[in-house]
Design an enzyme around this catalytic site. Structure first.
Site, PDB file in Angstrom:
ATOM      1  N   ARG A 117      41.834  29.885  35.807  1.00 45.68           N
ATOM      2  CA  ARG A 117      40.465  29.592  35.872  1.00 45.68           C
ATOM      3  C   ARG A 117      39.765  29.216  34.893  1.00 45.68           C
ATOM      4  O   ARG A 117      40.074  29.700  33.642  1.00 45.68           O
ATOM      5  CB  ARG A 117      39.700  30.784  36.453  1.00 45.68           C
ATOM      6  CG  ARG A 117      40.256  31.355  38.010  1.00 45.68           C
ATOM      7  CD  ARG A 117      39.413  32.728  38.524  1.00 45.68           C
ATOM      8  NE  ARG A 117      40.475  33.632  38.385  1.00 45.68           N
ATOM      9  CZ  ARG A 117      40.478  34.960  38.484  1.00 45.68           C
ATOM     10  NH1 ARG A 117      39.247  35.569  38.205  1.00 45.68           N
ATOM     11  NH2 ARG A 117      41.131  35.796  38.637  1.00 45.68           N
ATOM     12  N   ASN A 139      45.623  49.580  46.567  1.00 43.79           N
ATOM     13  CA  ASN A 139      44.807  48.200  45.773  1.00 43.79           C
ATOM     14  C   ASN A 139      45.545  47.084  46.449  1.00 43.79           C
ATOM     15  O   ASN A 139      46.710  46.659  46.154  1.00 43.79           O
ATOM     16  CB  ASN A 139      45.078  48.311  44.577  1.00 43.79           C
ATOM     17  CG  ASN A 139      44.361  47.043  43.693  1.00 43.79           C
ATOM     18  OD1 ASN A 139      44.104  46.134  44.354  1.00 43.79           O
ATOM     19  ND2 ASN A 139      44.393  47.100  42.360  1.00 43.79           N
TER      20      ASN A 139
END
Ligand code: ADP
Length: 598
Positions: free
Chosen positions: A234, A7
């Site tokens: 965010r 990953n």
């Protein structure tokens, strides 16, 4: 099968090695991060022991190239495949894919959709193809789980030219949402096909997903991972009109606004810290900004839970995961507070004492609450290993063939329904026996009426059932003006209503469905064909020219069933299977191949 999982993000590399047998076990785990000239930090867990330290790697590529020696050092050998996390699969990758030159080129072509993530993922793919050149490489996509989202969930109401350019919602965190939903279903002890689950992944990135009977039908992240919940840095949902306002008032360019929404907003924008532990600590000392940030974070998540319960028309379980979802009892409580009207109530002691070791998935709802609340650690790497193994497991094609029956629209009536439509004490008259023992088509017919249109002379199938069920095709749904869900027979909660008109009376009833395709079989045939109850198989039907493979066909094993597959008229037309006349059982066709995974 021993699988290496990579990953690879823009600033860190996570590595896992899994033995996939009956159960999956993680035998090696490593994280490499904080790369700078000549050094990075690492954490390795192997054989129950964890070690941390520094390695002389300047960047992720150097760590990847050194990985075979590192695995050797820990006695990890005989790898059989490499599974890669790929963030964006666009429209093309709706499921796991073997990474050959063509698929790698197709992923590269998606860079504009995920400029930070996909190039980092592909770096790992390229290096791994050289380092482990004899092993198959498989990509598991964050977006793939959401490929079942209907167009109403994926479409933005924007000009056609923008949509033609590829603007649509995709959703992310799919591997995590899928894993925790499967884990929750195991914990509940019910097939995921019977459950309506909302998965709430709250980490630095955060998203909610509505998983209706095993399929994602909506999720809060959209075209990019910016939409939806308040996150570490965010913003989540904002009014797109802010672009004009901020550029006019503050003179910022589009790129600057975009960058600020990604990396200077969310908890960071509200409090100067992106870490929920800091924010919670400050809030408890009376910091008003931190208190507002926590309220806003919880409120946004609570709104999505309400919206997704409505989107699915029901809710069996909410699953919390991710760093905040797993570790913050107060955030779970704030999110759930006020949802009692939906049957969602926490047991505050259980919520406070969650233990998550060894993939535990404790239930923390109050005794008697209708909706379960479950907490579990997400395990994206494990899921990637499982999907990689499944992709590489040879498909088994069952020899021989089985009959297909095409079901035209029909109804099953309860006693009350028969009496309302045909009169007190009325008994339906069996006219045509069906192949399933004891079942028949009645000589009576009914009319279905919807807000847009009506369907006349609809067949009634007997014998009577406890609950009225109306089975139509998707095309019939358009004719009636009602959006019917795809359901297994008998799973009728939250289904829309339709009007039935008989010679004596009118009945408004729920129970309108598009029947999920299925194969009836008995225990003897099932064992001969290698099938079991609840299994999902792919079935090839029709001739070479227009034949189709129907995925996710459910196997239903019952004692006296005659083995046959049931599809509806839309499915039959799509595969160019000709239907002669009306009625439920039309003609015998042959299934060419039934394919099972494993
Ligand atoms: P990522 O999305 O990067 O994988 P994680 O899932 O690790 O992130 O989640 C990180 C978030 O979890 C951070 O905001 C962190 O503060 C929060 N978190 C971790 N432990 C706790 C805790 N005990 N209480 C509250 N928040 C926590």
């Amino acid at each position: 099968m021993k699988i290496l999982v990579l990953n690879c993000g823009s600033s860190s590399l996570k590595v896992g090695v899994f033995e996939i047998a009956e159960n999956a076990t993680e035998i090696f785990k490593a994280t490499y991060e904080k790369f700078e000239a000549g050094c990075c930090s690492y954490k390795i867990t192997n054989n129950g022991a964890t070690e941390t330290g520094q390695e002389p790697f300047d960047n992720i590529a150097a760590a990847l190239v050194a990985l075979p020696q590192i695995l050797d050092r820990y006695g990890v050998a005989q790898l059989q495949a490499v599974g890669h996390r790929i963030v964006h699969g666009g429209e093309k990758f709706r499921s796991t894919a073997v990474l050959d030159e063509a698929t790698i080129a197709a992923i590269e072509a998606l860079t504009a959709l995920a400029p930070l993530h996909n190039p980092a993922n592909l770096l790992a793919v390229r290096i791994a193809k050289e380092v482990w050149s004899s092993l198959p490489q498989v990509g598991v996509f964050d977006t793939a789980f959401h490929s079942t989202n209907p167009a109403r969930a994926t479409t933005y109401a924007v000009p056609k030219a923008w949509r033609d350019a590829g603007l649509r919602r995709f959703g992310f965190h799919g591997t995590s949402h899928k894993y925790v939903a499967v884990r929750a279903a195991e914990e509940i002890g019910a097939p995921i096909r019977d459950l309506q689950i909302i998965s709430v992944h709250l980490g630095n990135g955060a998203s909610v997903c509505a998983i209706n009977r095993g399929e994602s039908i909506d999720t809060s992240m959209g075209m990019t991972p910016l939409e939806g919940l308040v996150m570490g840095t965010r913003s989540g949902d904002v009014d797109p009109g802010l672009f004009g306002f901020v550029s006019r008032q503050l003179g910022l360019s589009i790129a600057e606004v975009e960058a600020a929404l990604y990396s200077q907003s969310g908890l960071l924008g509200l409090t100067d810290s992106s870490d929920m532990r800091d924010v919670e600590a400050r809030a408890s000392k009376g910091d008003i900004e931190a208190q507002l940030a926590i309220e806003l974070f919880a409120y946004r998540a609570r709104k999505y839970i309400g919206a997704y319960a409505a989107a699915m028309g029901g809710l069996d379980a909410v699953v919390f995961t991710g760093g905040i979802g797993e570790n913050s009892p107060s955030m779970r409580r704030r999110i759930c507070d006020g949802l009692e009207f939906m049957g969602l109530r926490l047991d505050h002691d259980r919520n406070q004492c969650v233990e998550l070791a060894d993939h535990a998935a404790p239930q923390i709802q109050a005794y008697g609450a209708r909706v379960r609340v479950i907490v579990t650690e997400t395990a994206e790497q494990l899921m990637i290993a499982r999907e990689t193994a499944a992709e590489l497991t040879p498909k088994v094609t069952v020899p021989g063939s089985i009959p297909v029956a095409v079901s035209a629209r029909h109804v099953h009536l309860s006693r009350t329904a028969v009496e309302t439509l045909f009169g007190a004490g009325y008994q339906l008259m069996p006219a045509v026996p069906l192949r399933q023992p004891g079942q028949w088509a009645a000589s009576e017919r009914v009319t279905l009426q919807g807000p847009k249109g009506r369907l006349e002379r609809v067949a009634i199938l007997g014998p009577e059932r406890l609950k009225t069920q109306v089975e139509i095709s998707r095309t019939d749904g358009f004719a009636l003006g009602i959006d019917a869900p795809v359901r297994d027979s008998g799973k009728l909660d939250g289904t829309p209503s339709v009007q039935l008109i008989g010679p004596v009376g009118i009945l408004n009833t729920d129970g309108l469905i598009v029947a999920a395709r299925h194969i009836h079989t008995n225990p003897d045939d099932a064992s001969r064909l290698g099938l079991s109850d609840g299994m999902l198989v792919d079935v090839h039907i029709g001739d070479e020219e227009r034949g189709l493979i129907f995925g996710k066909t459910i196997i239903r094993v019952s004692a006296n069933a005659v083995t046959e597959m049931h599809i509806d008229t839309d499915e039959a037309n799509a595969a160019d299977i000709r239907v002669s006349g009306e009625g439920s059982l039309v003609r015998d066709l042959r299934v060419v191949a039934v394919t099972t995974n494993g």
